[in-house]
Scaffold this motif. Structure first.
Motif, PDB file in Angstrom:
ATOM      1  N   PHE A 109      61.127  12.810  67.263  1.00 57.37           N
ATOM      2  CA  PHE A 109      62.424  12.627  66.593  1.00 57.37           C
ATOM      3  C   PHE A 109      62.214  12.103  65.177  1.00 57.37           C
ATOM      4  O   PHE A 109      62.943  12.447  64.257  1.00 57.37           O
ATOM      5  N   TRP A 110      61.217  11.260  65.026  1.00 59.03           N
ATOM      6  CA  TRP A 110      60.888  10.744  63.686  1.00 59.03           C
ATOM      7  C   TRP A 110      60.411  11.897  62.792  1.00 59.03           C
ATOM      8  O   TRP A 110      60.933  12.126  61.704  1.00 59.03           O
ATOM      9  N   GLU A 111      59.434  12.649  63.300  1.00 67.04           N
ATOM     10  CA  GLU A 111      58.803  13.683  62.471  1.00 67.04           C
ATOM     11  C   GLU A 111      59.751  14.830  62.147  1.00 67.04           C
ATOM     12  O   GLU A 111      59.672  15.424  61.074  1.00 67.04           O
ATOM     13  N   LYS A 112      60.615  15.162  63.086  1.00 67.53           N
ATOM     14  CA  LYS A 112      61.516  16.316  62.881  1.00 67.53           C
ATOM     15  C   LYS A 112      62.912  15.892  62.427  1.00 67.53           C
ATOM     16  O   LYS A 112      63.837  16.696  62.432  1.00 67.53           O
ATOM     17  N   HIS A 113      63.069  14.635  62.074  1.00 70.09           N
ATOM     18  CA  HIS A 113      64.360  14.133  61.560  1.00 70.09           C
ATOM     19  C   HIS A 113      65.494  14.413  62.552  1.00 70.09           C
ATOM     20  O   HIS A 113      66.558  14.899  62.171  1.00 70.09           O
ATOM     21  N   GLY A 114      65.235  14.098  63.819  1.00 71.56           N
ATOM     22  CA  GLY A 114      66.210  14.402  64.868  1.00 71.56           C
ATOM     23  C   GLY A 114      67.332  13.386  64.968  1.00 71.56           C
ATOM     24  O   GLY A 114      67.975  13.295  66.019  1.00 71.56           O
ATOM     25  N   GLN A 156      70.331  10.854  62.525  1.00 66.19           N
ATOM     26  CA  GLN A 156      70.835  10.321  61.251  1.00 66.19           C
ATOM     27  C   GLN A 156      71.224   8.859  61.479  1.00 66.19           C
ATOM     28  O   GLN A 156      70.426   7.963  61.233  1.00 66.19           O
ATOM     29  N   THR A 210      70.994   8.509  69.648  1.00 59.90           N
ATOM     30  CA  THR A 210      69.581   8.875  69.854  1.00 59.90           C
ATOM     31  C   THR A 210      68.961   8.345  71.153  1.00 59.90           C
ATOM     32  O   THR A 210      68.226   9.095  71.812  1.00 59.90           O
ATOM     33  N   THR A 245      74.201  15.058  63.323  1.00 57.10           N
ATOM     34  CA  THR A 245      73.062  15.893  62.943  1.00 57.10           C
ATOM     35  C   THR A 245      73.335  17.387  62.941  1.00 57.10           C
ATOM     36  O   THR A 245      72.560  18.143  62.377  1.00 57.10           O
ATOM     37  N   PHE A 248      68.247  19.775  64.290  1.00 59.80           N
ATOM     38  CA  PHE A 248      67.039  18.944  64.186  1.00 59.80           C
ATOM     39  C   PHE A 248      66.710  18.264  65.517  1.00 59.80           C
ATOM     40  O   PHE A 248      65.544  17.981  65.808  1.00 59.80           O
ATOM     41  N   ALA A 304      63.263  18.644  67.420  1.00 58.46           N
ATOM     42  CA  ALA A 304      62.496  17.472  67.858  1.00 58.46           C
ATOM     43  C   ALA A 304      62.095  17.599  69.328  1.00 58.46           C
ATOM     44  O   ALA A 304      60.964  17.263  69.710  1.00 58.46           O
TER      45      ALA A 304
END
Ligand code: FES
Ligand code: FES
Length: 172
Positions: free
Chosen positions: A94-99, A101, A106, A140, A144, A148
C-alpha cells in the motif's frame, strides 16, 4: 448494576480477558477496552467496512459482531500486521503503490485484502474489486488500492507464502 459477561479472546497473538456488558460490539471492545484504535468506525449502518478485522482468519465487520460472539476466538487487527522486523508485505504494498490517501479506510481494506489473499493468492482485478466491495474508500478511486493488492499478492507468491503470515504468528 447491568448484567455483565466475561469474554476472553486472543487479539494479535495476545490473550485478553475482560468483563463487559453483553451488548458491547466487538469494534468497541477492541477500541475502548484494548485501546486498538486502528480499527475504525466509519458509519452506523454496517456499510463502510472501516471496522473490518479477521475473526479466526475470516474478515468480518466488527461493528456487526458482539464481543461475546468472539469469545474464545482469535482476532487480528491492523495493529497485528507489522512486526519488529518492519511493515507487513500488505502494508509495504500500500505504501509503494500509493494505495491510500487519508488512510481512514486503509486498515479495513488491508484486512479484507488479507482475507482474499488467504483464499486466492493470485486474484484477478475483478476478484480483488469483488472482495473489497464491502469496504468503502472516499478518496482513492480504488485503482491504486487494486494495484496495491495485486502487488502484495505478487510479493507473497514470490516469497512462497501460501497463507498471509501475521506478525503474531511470525513471533510464535
Ligand atoms: S463501522 Fe462501518 S461497517 Fe462497521
Ligand atoms: S484513503 Fe481516505 S477513505 Fe480511503
Amino acid at each position: 448494576m447491568a448484567h455483565q459477561a466475561e469474554v476472553s479472546m486472543k487479539v494479535n497473538g495476545a490473550e485478553s480477558k475482560s468483563v463487559i456488558e453483553p451488548r458491547m460490539l466487538l469494534v468497541h471492545y477492541l477500541r475502548e477496552e484494548l485501546n486498538l484504535t486502528g480499527t475504525h468506525i466509519g458509519c452506523d449502518t454496517s456499510q463502510c467496512g472501516a471496522c473490518t478485522v479477521l475473526l479466526d482468519g475470516d474478515p468480518v465487520k466488527s461493528c456487526t459482531v458482539l464481543a461475546v460472539q468472539a469469545n474464545g476466538k482469535s482476532i487480528t487487527t491492523v495493529e497485528g500486521l507489522a512486526s519488529k522486523e518492519g511493515l507487513h508485505p500488505i502494508q509495504m504494498s500500500f505504501w509503494e503503490k500509493h494505495g491510500l490517501q487519508c488512510g481512514f479506510c486503509t486498515p479495513g481494506v488491508m484486512i479484507a485484502a488479507i482475507g482474499l489473499l488467504n483464499e486466492n493468492p493470485d486474484p484477478s482485478e475483478e476478484e480483488i474489486r469483488l472482495a473489497l466491495e464491502g469496504v468503502i474508500c472516499r478518496c482513492t478511486g480504488y485503482q491504486f488500492i487494486v494495484d496495491a493488492v495485486k502487488h502484495a499478492a505478487q510479493t507473497l507468491r514470490e516469497a512462497g507464502e501460501t497463507k498471509v503470515a501475521m506478525a503474531d504468528s511470525m513471533k510464535a
